[in-house]
Scaffold this active site. Structure first.
Site, short mmCIF file in Angstrom:
data_model
loop_
_atom_site.label_atom_id
_atom_site.label_comp_id
_atom_site.label_asym_id
_atom_site.label_seq_id
_atom_site.Cartn_x
_atom_site.Cartn_y
_atom_site.Cartn_z
N LYS A 125 48.49 161.32 100.14
CA LYS A 125 48.36 161.05 101.58
C LYS A 125 47.08 161.68 102.15
CE LYS A 125 48.94 160.84 106.00
NZ LYS A 125 49.04 159.73 106.90
N CYS A 162 45.50 162.33 112.29
CA CYS A 162 45.47 162.32 110.82
C CYS A 162 44.08 162.55 110.24
CB CYS A 162 46.02 160.98 110.31
SG CYS A 162 47.78 160.80 110.65
N1 NAD Z 1 51.05 159.35 114.35
C1 NAD Z 1 50.57 158.78 113.27
O1 NAD Z 1 49.89 157.77 113.32
C2 NAD Z 1 50.89 159.33 111.89
C3 NAD Z 1 50.61 158.54 110.79
C4 NAD Z 1 50.95 159.01 109.53
C5 NAD Z 1 51.50 160.28 109.40
N2 NAD Z 1 51.73 161.06 110.50
C6 NAD Z 1 52.33 162.38 110.31
O2 NAD Z 1 53.69 162.32 110.73
C7 NAD Z 1 54.10 163.59 111.26
C8 NAD Z 1 54.68 163.39 112.64
O3 NAD Z 1 53.65 162.93 113.48
P1 NAD Z 1 53.94 162.19 114.86
O4 NAD Z 1 52.69 161.48 115.20
O5 NAD Z 1 55.22 161.44 114.83
O6 NAD Z 1 54.13 163.47 115.82
P2 NAD Z 1 54.61 163.45 117.35
O7 NAD Z 1 54.00 164.66 117.98
O8 NAD Z 1 54.41 162.11 117.95
O9 NAD Z 1 56.19 163.66 117.27
C9 NAD Z 1 56.77 164.76 116.71
C10 NAD Z 1 58.12 164.99 117.39
O10 NAD Z 1 58.76 166.07 116.69
C11 NAD Z 1 59.40 166.91 117.65
N3 NAD Z 1 59.56 168.22 117.03
C12 NAD Z 1 58.64 169.20 116.86
N4 NAD Z 1 59.18 170.24 116.20
C13 NAD Z 1 60.47 169.91 115.95
C14 NAD Z 1 61.54 170.57 115.29
N5 NAD Z 1 61.38 171.76 114.74
N6 NAD Z 1 62.73 169.95 115.25
C15 NAD Z 1 62.92 168.72 115.80
N7 NAD Z 1 61.94 168.04 116.42
C16 NAD Z 1 60.72 168.63 116.49
C17 NAD Z 1 58.48 166.87 118.85
O11 NAD Z 1 59.18 167.24 120.02
C18 NAD Z 1 58.02 165.41 118.85
O12 NAD Z 1 58.86 164.59 119.63
C19 NAD Z 1 52.83 164.47 111.24
O13 NAD Z 1 52.82 165.27 110.08
C20 NAD Z 1 51.70 163.47 111.16
O14 NAD Z 1 50.56 164.00 110.53
C21 NAD Z 1 51.45 160.59 111.74
#
Ligand code: NAD
Length: 427
Positions: free
Chosen positions: A200, A254
């Site tokens: 990734k 990312c």
């Molecule tokens: N957004 C993208 O396009 C994308 C793409 C691929 C991978 N990712 C990866 O996916 C993961 C999540 O990213 P995202 O964009 O969904 O983040 P985000 O910030 O949109 O959402 C994360 C959610 O998790 C919640 N959260 C935080 N800590 C928590 C905990 N301890 N327990 C329960 N809930 C908790 C937050 O309140 C939030 O609602 C990251 O590692 C990111 O790098 C994101």
């Protein structure tokens, strides 16, 4: 299956909804009570229409239950944020998520981490968490299944992308594969935990290096008096060349973040990755330099309208956006700044969706994000609002001749010859 999805953000919510849609009983747990309350009331406030529709359907089906508490389940999918702080991975949310679900995990259950993490994290965090509870990992199943969807196309890519599933043991990977196979139509590739984690971040480090190359070409092209965009287009006609586009810097959750996960794993063996980061982080300075040269602050008060706060077009996500760095650099130099974005509502500074207010009496317009609303601006109408007709296009997204015809000096980043109205008139 009963599945608890931890974290209901850009990734967790559509994943939870997709699992619910494919027949699983899904509990969506988030620490943010506002997120949970909104979803419980049927409100889905993401910009992507496909995700909104999917999530609403899942909520209405009664198979997706938002909750502020985690509950026991057969499988746990962790989708919490993994930002960097001072260029180092901040894994506190991953640690907290494992800590929250571990007491609920029964022997034979499966934990799948989807968050992007440095190599070795899934095993290290799981071992620490379960050892603290006096338990051994052999009793449970552990997998890392990195999410690789593209914002703007999340639903499509959740369905159709190939997936990488890494297991602590082959049996763990097989269990995770079976869960994703209930909705994923792409091929599911099975490997070990650390390889899955590394794949990734390698993908995003590759893109960051490629963009840095394009950005370096943009700076070189300006010095050479040629057009980087045309140069890249022609080079890409070669069957084995695929250079990405230059721009104002790299944003999002990312691409600017993940390479640092690889670099932090071995700073001495990652010089290229770190250099690419520096080249991309320098681009807001390049944009600020262009603004300073086309509208010197020394000659009076200057208002700059930055068009676009999102890090890429047609989405509402401003995380790590280069707009913020450009804003700070120009504000520090004495310019008056206004940031316009038709979609972004969450931005660390002030952002307006009122284009007329942003453009009124502006001395320079800077296109940072090529949202459709920005690409399709009518230069004649804009000309009537601004004080001075100067446009800096960091995305090569406007028809320069049309803007010139409306009296604008247009500077496209990476385009050596400065196309002023005077030059066009002389031609
Ligand atoms: N957004 C993208 O396009 C994308 C793409 C691929 C991978 N990712 C990866 O996916 C993961 C999540 O990213 P995202 O964009 O969904 O983040 P985000 O910030 O949109 O959402 C994360 C959610 O998790 C919640 N959260 C935080 N800590 C928590 C905990 N301890 N327990 C329960 N809930 C908790 C937050 O309140 C939030 O609602 C990251 O590692 C990111 O790098 C994101």
């Amino acid at each position: 299956m009963k599945i608890t999805v931890v974290g209901l953000g850009y990734i967790g919510l559509p994943t939870a909804a997709m699992l619910a849609e494919s027949g699983h009983e899904v509990l969506g747990y988030d620490v943010d009570k506002k997120v949970v309350a909104g979803l419980a009331a049927g409100r889905v406030e993401l910009a992507e229409r496909g995700v909104r529709d999917l999530a609403r359907r899942a909520l209405q089906s009664g198979r997706l239950h938002p909750s502020s508490m985690p509950f026991p389940a057969d499988a746990f999918v962790i989708c919490v944020p993994t930002p960097t702080v001072d260029h180092r991975p901040d894994l506190r949310a991953v640690e907290a998520a494992f800590g929250a679900v571990a007491p609920l995990v029964q022997d034979g259950n499966l934990i799948m981490l989807e968050s992007t993490v440095p190599p070795g994290t899934t095993l290290a965090v799981a071992e620490r968490t379960f050892r603290a509870l006096g338990r051994y990992l052999d009793a449970i199943h552990l997998a890392h299944c990195p999410e690789r969807v593209l914002p703007g196309k999340i639903v499509d890519e959740l369905l159709w992308n190939d997936r990488i599933v890494g297991g602590r043991r082959p049996v763990d990977a097989e269990m995770a594969r079976a869960v994703y196979a209930t909705f994923a139509r792409g091929e599911i590739h099975v490997t070990d935990l650390t390889t899955a984690e590394t794949v990734k971040i390698v993908e995003n480090a590759y893109r960051d290096v490629n963009i840095a190359f394009a950005n370096e070409l943009a700076i070189l092209a300006e010095a050479l008096g040629i057009d980087a965009w045309e140069t890249i287009r022609l080079a890409n006609c070669h069957p084995r060349v695929d250079i990405l586009s230059p721009g104002p810097g790299v944003g999002g959750h990312c691409i600017p973040v993940d390479p640092q996960f690889l670099a932090s794993a071995n700073p001495f063996a990652s010089e290229l990755i770190q250099t690419a980061r520096r080249v991309n982080e320098r681009m807001p300075h390049v944009v600020a330099r262009i603004v300073r040269s086309v509208a010197p602050i020394e000659t009076g008060d200057r208002k700059v309208a930055l068009l676009g706060a999102a890090y890429k077009p047609d989405i509402d996500d401003a995380r790590e956006t280069p707009t913020l760095a450009i804003e700070h650099l120009l504000a520090d130099a004495g310019y008056t700044l206004v940031v316009y974005d038709p979609l972004v509502t969450q931005y660390p500074g002030t952002v307006t969706a009122d284009f007329d207010a942003a453009a009124r009496d502006a001395d320079v317009l800077v296109i940072v994000t090529d949202h459709a609303e920005i690409r399709e601006l009518d230069p004649q109408t804009v000309a009537a609002a601004v004080r001075s007709r100067t446009l800096v296009d960091c995305r090569n997204c406007v028809d320069v001749d049309r803007w010139n015809a409306a009296g604008f000096d247009v500077h496209v980043i990476g385009r050596g010859a400065f196309r002023s109205t005077a030059l066009v008139a002389a031609a």
